[in-house]
Write a protein that holds these residues in place. Structure first.
Motif: not given
Length: 214
Positions: A11-18, A28-33, A193-199
């Motif tokens: 589960c990804l919990v969003t935080d625009r500040a992060a 979010v799209g990358r995280a879902v991918a 905050s990851a450099a590559d959210p999908q990875a």
């Protein structure tokens, strides 16, 4: 009570500040991918109208990819946006009232921060518990004291529904967290905050899947 069927593994919990200045929809799209199948939209500072518009847009983006959207705190926003459910905390609307408003087919998650709250959640009409914080976290100012892996295990033992572990969960500790028997991981900065959210999501999802939790 029959429960909605959905994937709790990551589960990804969003935080625009992060997001490090990046676009919410892109991250979010990358995280879902990468394997996140549940997204909790958390917006503490948005106006109601903006929150609804964000939720509608995000649902349209992630549903074709097989992910579900739950709204943090705001039952009205979830209903207006046609979201898949709501996640509430201990000071938000009681889950029984949420269920009366959203009906039997949408998802309800509840945050618990210790054994007393996990015990009190028994019998409530919720579909999962978000248990934590497991480790000290800076992404939620009112998160409470870290429970550690032992505290997480105690909350898990009391739970009648699947449990998501939250609170500074990251690739370095995710395997140990999954070893407690939780159904999945809820993460904020580890992906936002990851450099590559999908990875980052893919790495966490692989740890979840390796644990073999059903």
């Amino acid at each position: 009570m029959s429960r909605p069927v959905f994937d709790l593994g990551l589960c990804l919990v969003t935080d625009r500040a992060a997001l490090l200045g990046r676009d919410l929809f892109d991250v979010v799209g990358r995280a879902v991918a990468g394997g996140a199948r549940l997204v909790q939209l958390r917006e503490k500072n948005a106006t109601t109208r903006e929150f609804v518009e964000l939720a509608r847009g995000l649902a349209a983006c992630i549903r074709p990819l097989g992910a579900r959207l739950v709204i943090n705190d705001r039952v009205d926003v979830a209903l207006a946006a046609g979201a898949d459910g709501v996640h509430v905390g201990q000071d938000d609307m009681h889950p029984a009232d949420v269920r009366a408003l959203i009906g039997p087919d949408r998802i309800i998650g509840l945050s618990v921060t210790g054994e007393d709250e996990a015990r009190a959640a028994r019998g409530m009409p919720v579909d999962y518990l978000g248990a934590g914080p497991v480790f000290a976290t800076a992404t939620k100012k009112d998160a409470g004291a870290p429970q550690g892996l032992a505290g997480l295990a105690r909350m898990l033992a009391l739970a009648e529904v699947p449990v998501l572990a939250i609170g500074a969960v990251a690739p370095a500790n995710a395997a140990a967290v999954m070893a407690t028997g939780v159904a999945g991981l809820a993460v904020v900065s580890a992906v936002c905050s990851a450099a590559d959210p999908q990875a980052a999501a893919r790495q966490l999802r692989a740890i979840v899947d390796a644990a073999g939790v059903k």
